[in-house]
Design an enzyme around this catalytic site. Structure first.
Site, mmCIF file in Angstrom:
data_model
loop_
_atom_site.group_PDB
_atom_site.id
_atom_site.type_symbol
_atom_site.label_atom_id
_atom_site.label_comp_id
_atom_site.label_asym_id
_atom_site.label_seq_id
_atom_site.Cartn_x
_atom_site.Cartn_y
_atom_site.Cartn_z
ATOM 1 N N LYS A 72 27.049 -47.876 9.055
ATOM 2 C CA LYS A 72 26.357 -47.091 10.093
ATOM 3 C C LYS A 72 24.862 -47.029 9.792
ATOM 4 O O LYS A 72 24.027 -47.189 10.685
ATOM 5 C CB LYS A 72 26.945 -45.671 10.156
ATOM 6 C CG LYS A 72 28.358 -45.646 10.719
ATOM 7 C CD LYS A 72 28.988 -44.253 10.637
ATOM 8 C CE LYS A 72 30.487 -44.323 10.885
ATOM 9 N NZ LYS A 72 31.166 -43.040 10.900
ATOM 10 N N GLN A 83 31.198 -37.888 7.446
ATOM 11 C CA GLN A 83 32.303 -38.848 7.365
ATOM 12 C C GLN A 83 33.596 -38.126 6.999
ATOM 13 O O GLN A 83 33.607 -37.303 6.082
ATOM 14 C CB GLN A 83 31.950 -39.923 6.308
ATOM 15 C CG GLN A 83 32.869 -41.116 6.295
ATOM 16 C CD GLN A 83 32.807 -41.942 7.577
ATOM 17 O OE1 GLN A 83 31.811 -41.954 8.285
ATOM 18 N NE2 GLN A 83 33.885 -42.627 7.886
ATOM 19 N N ASP A 143 29.094 -37.494 16.517
ATOM 20 C CA ASP A 143 30.506 -37.903 16.477
ATOM 21 C C ASP A 143 31.297 -37.269 17.623
ATOM 22 O O ASP A 143 32.411 -37.698 17.929
ATOM 23 C CB ASP A 143 31.143 -37.422 15.161
ATOM 24 C CG ASP A 143 31.393 -38.554 14.189
ATOM 25 O OD1 ASP A 143 31.610 -39.694 14.640
ATOM 26 O OD2 ASP A 143 31.396 -38.280 12.972
HETATM 27 N N1 LIG Z 1 32.807 -39.011 10.943
HETATM 28 C C1 LIG Z 1 33.673 -39.993 11.227
HETATM 29 N N2 LIG Z 1 34.601 -40.346 10.333
HETATM 30 C C2 LIG Z 1 35.498 -41.325 10.654
HETATM 31 C C3 LIG Z 1 35.430 -42.003 11.881
HETATM 32 C C4 LIG Z 1 34.457 -41.601 12.819
HETATM 33 O O1 LIG Z 1 34.361 -42.121 13.960
HETATM 34 N N3 LIG Z 1 33.586 -40.599 12.448
HETATM 35 N N4 LIG Z 1 36.286 -43.079 12.145
HETATM 36 C C5 LIG Z 1 37.018 -43.684 11.052
HETATM 37 C C6 LIG Z 1 36.295 -44.691 10.225
HETATM 38 N N5 LIG Z 1 35.210 -45.425 10.889
HETATM 39 C C7 LIG Z 1 34.046 -44.801 11.147
HETATM 40 O O2 LIG Z 1 33.629 -43.902 10.502
HETATM 41 C C8 LIG Z 1 35.274 -46.846 11.089
HETATM 42 C C9 LIG Z 1 36.400 -47.573 10.822
HETATM 43 C C10 LIG Z 1 36.388 -48.966 10.952
HETATM 44 C C11 LIG Z 1 35.240 -49.611 11.346
HETATM 45 C C12 LIG Z 1 35.121 -51.086 11.428
HETATM 46 O O3 LIG Z 1 34.096 -51.596 11.845
HETATM 47 N N6 LIG Z 1 36.126 -51.835 11.015
HETATM 48 C C13 LIG Z 1 35.985 -53.269 10.988
HETATM 49 C C14 LIG Z 1 36.475 -53.813 9.687
HETATM 50 C C15 LIG Z 1 35.673 -53.331 8.525
HETATM 51 C C16 LIG Z 1 36.221 -53.876 7.215
HETATM 52 O O4 LIG Z 1 36.336 -55.087 7.094
HETATM 53 O O5 LIG Z 1 36.500 -53.047 6.329
HETATM 54 C C17 LIG Z 1 36.769 -53.891 12.136
HETATM 55 O O6 LIG Z 1 37.731 -53.262 12.626
HETATM 56 O O7 LIG Z 1 36.398 -54.984 12.505
HETATM 57 C C18 LIG Z 1 34.124 -48.878 11.635
HETATM 58 C C19 LIG Z 1 34.137 -47.515 11.506
HETATM 59 C C20 LIG Z 1 37.488 -42.593 10.106
HETATM 60 N N7 LIG Z 1 36.432 -41.702 9.749
#
Ligand SMILES: Nc1nc2c(c(=O)[nH]1)N[C@@H](CN(C=O)c1ccc(C(=O)N[C@@H](CCC(=O)O)C(=O)O)cc1)CN2
Length: 283
Positions: free
Chosen positions: A53, A97, A120
């Protein structure tokens, strides 16, 4: 049928280019959007999301800070930090987070973030605004899902199964889909014969975190499939949907990784830009 891939990385790239132009315009007026991300502890996945992020914000010209607190930080200290950020004029958007370590009450923390900085969209005030149709920050994963679905045509009159009823994904996305005049069924762990019902639906959004829960045989021919699952199995990230069999039946499908995830991060940037505009009386 072989499904068309909804390539989250490509869609996110285009969307971020548009955001970058808007950030440049704001900066020419002396406004620098700032995203401040708070993380407590050292969970590997959370650290990686937070860094992504932060990097993504800087890449489009925003300012971004990470506040990294120790695993044993008390609830009181975290609340004091949030209060400080709430009153810091340079901070446009604050994001904590999740999940948080067990000594901290997540609800108390989310409630402490000033609603006008809650990019968020997790604070009770902003959730209430979403359900009453007021201007708000919409949670980032649901917003990302809606952006992906824009690439599949109108949702008007479509039947949608949302699998999973979390506050972060399932419930808000059900509301956003309803706003687009889709007919939504919210399914969950207590839904009877859940997977066998999916064959009736034009769109399936799965946000459960159970690899292989849904496969091609469970889907209607031509269904649109959005896989929000994000589980690590044997060092590989996998969704809820068996991609290989589902893509033979679906009309559109998201991969994991590279589907919803990149849009989640993009929508954090989107909401931070909105926060900066709103603070300055723009829009
Ligand atoms: N405060 C927050 N915490 C969490 C959120 C949120 O929206 N706000 N969501 C999830 C985790 N998350 C963002 O924080 C998140 C999860 C996955 C991805 C992502 O880009 N995944 C990639 C793969 C990444 C990798 O290889 O590890 C994909 O799917 O292509 C982004 C954000 C829980 N916590």
């Amino acid at each position: 049928m072989t499904a068309e891939l909804l390539n989250g990385r490509e869609i996110a790239k285009d969307y971020r280019a548009g955001l970058q132009e808007e950030v440049e315009k704001l900066k020419s007026q002396g406004i620098v959007p700032n995203l401040t991300v708070v993380i407590v502890g050292n969970d590997g996945a959370s650290l990686s999301y937070v860094r992504s992020k932060n990097k993504a914000a800087e890449k489009i010209g925003m300012a971004s800070d990470i506040v990294h607190l120790d695993e044993d930080t008390s609830e009181e200290d975290l609340l004091a930090k949030i209060d400080e950020l709430n009153h810091d004029d340079k901070v446009s958007g604050i994001l904590v987070q999740v999940p948080l370590p067990k000594q901290i009450d997540e609800n108390k923390v989310l409630e402490a973030i000033a609603p006008h900085k809650d990019v968020d969209g997790f604070s009770p005030v902003n959730i209430g605004r979403l359900y009453t149709g007021q201007r708000t920050f919409v949670p980032c994963t649901p917003l990302g899902i809606m952006e992906l679905l824009k690439h599949t045509g109108s949702l008007e009159g479509k039947t949608v199964a949302v699998v999973g009823r979390s506050h972060i994904v399932g419930q808000p996305v059900a509301k956003l889909l309803t706003n687009e005049n889709a007919t939504v069924t919210l399914m969950h762990s207590r839904t009877k014969d859940m997977v066998s019902q999916l064959k009736d639906f034009d769109v399936v959004v799965s946000a459960v975190g159970k690899p292989g829960l849904i496969s091609g045989k469970d889907l209607k021919e031509g269904a649109i499939v959005i896989d929000v699952g994000n589980t690590v199995v044997d060092d590989k990230l996998v969704g809820d949907v068996d991609f290989e069999s589902a893509k033979e039946v679906a009309s559109y499908i998201t991969p994991v990784p590279g589907g919803v995830g990149p849009l989640t991060i993009t929508m954090v940037l989107n909401n931070t830009l909105l926060a900066a505009k709103w603070h300055n009386g723009l829009e």
